[in-house]
Design an enzyme around this catalytic site. Structure first.
Site, PDB file in Angstrom:
ATOM      1  N   ASP A  92      -1.061  -6.002   8.797  1.00  0.00           N
ATOM      2  CA  ASP A  92      -2.021  -5.335   7.927  1.00  0.00           C
ATOM      3  C   ASP A  92      -3.469  -5.386   8.412  1.00  0.00           C
ATOM      4  O   ASP A  92      -3.854  -6.263   9.184  1.00  0.00           O
ATOM      5  CB  ASP A  92      -1.973  -5.970   6.539  1.00  0.00           C
ATOM      6  CG  ASP A  92      -0.723  -5.608   5.759  1.00  0.00           C
ATOM      7  OD1 ASP A  92       0.265  -5.148   6.382  1.00  0.00           O
ATOM      8  OD2 ASP A  92      -0.726  -5.795   4.527  1.00  0.00           O
ATOM      9  N   HIS A 143      -2.706   1.874   3.812  1.00  0.00           N
ATOM     10  CA  HIS A 143      -3.211   0.658   3.163  1.00  0.00           C
ATOM     11  C   HIS A 143      -4.558   0.930   2.489  1.00  0.00           C
ATOM     12  O   HIS A 143      -5.410   0.032   2.427  1.00  0.00           O
ATOM     13  CB  HIS A 143      -3.346  -0.452   4.211  1.00  0.00           C
ATOM     14  CG  HIS A 143      -3.355  -1.840   3.649  1.00  0.00           C
ATOM     15  ND1 HIS A 143      -2.683  -2.209   2.504  1.00  0.00           N
ATOM     16  CD2 HIS A 143      -3.974  -2.974   4.095  1.00  0.00           C
ATOM     17  CE1 HIS A 143      -2.875  -3.488   2.270  1.00  0.00           C
ATOM     18  NE2 HIS A 143      -3.670  -3.979   3.212  1.00  0.00           N
ATOM     19  N   HIS A 147      -9.683  -0.583   1.263  1.00  0.00           N
ATOM     20  CA  HIS A 147      -9.099  -1.878   0.900  1.00  0.00           C
ATOM     21  C   HIS A 147      -9.832  -2.534  -0.277  1.00  0.00           C
ATOM     22  O   HIS A 147     -10.196  -3.723  -0.235  1.00  0.00           O
ATOM     23  CB  HIS A 147      -9.117  -2.816   2.112  1.00  0.00           C
ATOM     24  CG  HIS A 147      -8.138  -3.949   2.009  1.00  0.00           C
ATOM     25  ND1 HIS A 147      -8.421  -5.117   1.334  1.00  0.00           N
ATOM     26  CD2 HIS A 147      -6.891  -4.111   2.500  1.00  0.00           C
ATOM     27  CE1 HIS A 147      -7.401  -5.952   1.417  1.00  0.00           C
ATOM     28  NE2 HIS A 147      -6.446  -5.350   2.122  1.00  0.00           N
ATOM     29  N   HIS A 237      -1.391 -10.234   9.845  1.00  0.00           N
ATOM     30  CA  HIS A 237      -2.560  -9.363   9.961  1.00  0.00           C
ATOM     31  C   HIS A 237      -3.049  -9.238  11.406  1.00  0.00           C
ATOM     32  O   HIS A 237      -2.963 -10.191  12.178  1.00  0.00           O
ATOM     33  CB  HIS A 237      -3.707  -9.907   9.101  1.00  0.00           C
ATOM     34  CG  HIS A 237      -3.396  -9.922   7.641  1.00  0.00           C
ATOM     35  ND1 HIS A 237      -2.589 -10.876   7.063  1.00  0.00           N
ATOM     36  CD2 HIS A 237      -3.782  -9.088   6.644  1.00  0.00           C
ATOM     37  CE1 HIS A 237      -2.484 -10.644   5.759  1.00  0.00           C
ATOM     38  NE2 HIS A 237      -3.205  -9.571   5.484  1.00  0.00           N
TER      39      HIS A 237
END
Length: 267
Positions: A92, A143, A147, A237
């Site tokens: 991510d 995503h 964010h 990540h």
């Protein structure tokens, strides 16, 4: 006698000119390699670059994949079923100019396909990295654009714009529409799930979280990920900060999980 000799010479000259013309035409069609003369370099037209083909996808990437439950927390929530020994690695918050290339090199070294959850503003900044992810055969996940957290408490209009704008950025950079959506921080609501679904994306979560974003140490990340079981969706990540611990952990985790008979699949 002189007239005859003159005619013969003219005929030979005409034949020579015809032969030379045919050689010139033939050379235009197929030019043989000619060694350069000493002290001279022959100028050649550079060959056109061909686009690098994408690597083949993992064994299980059905185009008609559907969710049994939403959001999806493990591979058993998807249909058709993944192989019994399958696990999925999701990465991510990228693309990131330092950590994404290192992550891609590591995955390539171990022949692993993963799913990258991309933030739209990062794709806008580093479109070539997003394209490289696709060319390497990895899956894409939306995503959101910026964010924002907590995502599930945003107004409906903002939720939609975050998802739609990110999808547009991803598609513009890679030529691929993300098939999945992951809510920032795993903050879900009925509205978030339905909005992603309305835009053709399967909402995905995870069931193995080493909290590598908080930099808890390589040992902690490694131990958490090695505790996974078949069907797991692992979270880590490549963006949001220093990801050196994550990379170090994966250098141990990936080969050890493979030795256990587990297979990494892109969603």
């Amino acid at each position: 006698m002189e007239d005859s000799e003159l005619g013969r010479r003219r005929a030979l000259q005409a034949l020579g000119a015809l032969t030379l013309a045919s050689l010139i035409v033939g050379d235009a069609v197929t030019t043989p390699a000619v060694p350069p003369v000493a002290g001279h370099t022959l100028a050649r037209k550079p060959a056109a670059k061909r686009p690098r083909p994408a690597k083949p996808p993992s064994e299980w990437t059905p185009s008609h994949l559907k969710a049994r439950h939403q959001p999806v927390h493990s591979l058993i929530d998807l249909t058709p079923a993944a192989p019994g020994n399958a696990i999925a690695l999701t990465i991510d918050d990228g693309p990131h100019p330092e950590w994404t290339p290192k992550m891609l090199d590591l995955l390539d070294e171990h022949d692993v396909r993963a799913t990258f959850s991309l933030i739209g503003i990062q794709v806008k900044r580093y479109p070539r990295l997003a394209e490289r992810i696709v060319q390497a055969g990895h899956q894409l996940c939306n995503h959101t654009m910026h964010h924002p957290i907590p995502f599930n408490r945003l107004p409906a209009k903002r939720i939609t714009s975050e998802i739609v704008e990110a999808q547009e950025r991803i598609s513009d950079a890679t030529g691929v529409a993300a098939r999945f959506f992951r809510s920032p921080g795993g903050s879900w609501s009925r509205r978030v799930v339905h909005t992603a679904d309305d835009h053709g994306m399967i909402p995905i979560d995870w069931n193995v979280d080493p909290r590598d974003w908080s930099r808890p140490g390589t040992r902690h990340i490694t131990k958490s990920m090695l505790a996974c079981r078949p069907g797991a969706i692992l979270l880590c990540h490549d963006g949001g900060g220093d990801r050196s611990e994550t990379l170090k952990a994966l250098r141990t985790v990936i080969p050890r999980l493979k030795r256990r008979g587990l297979t990494f699949v892109a969603l």
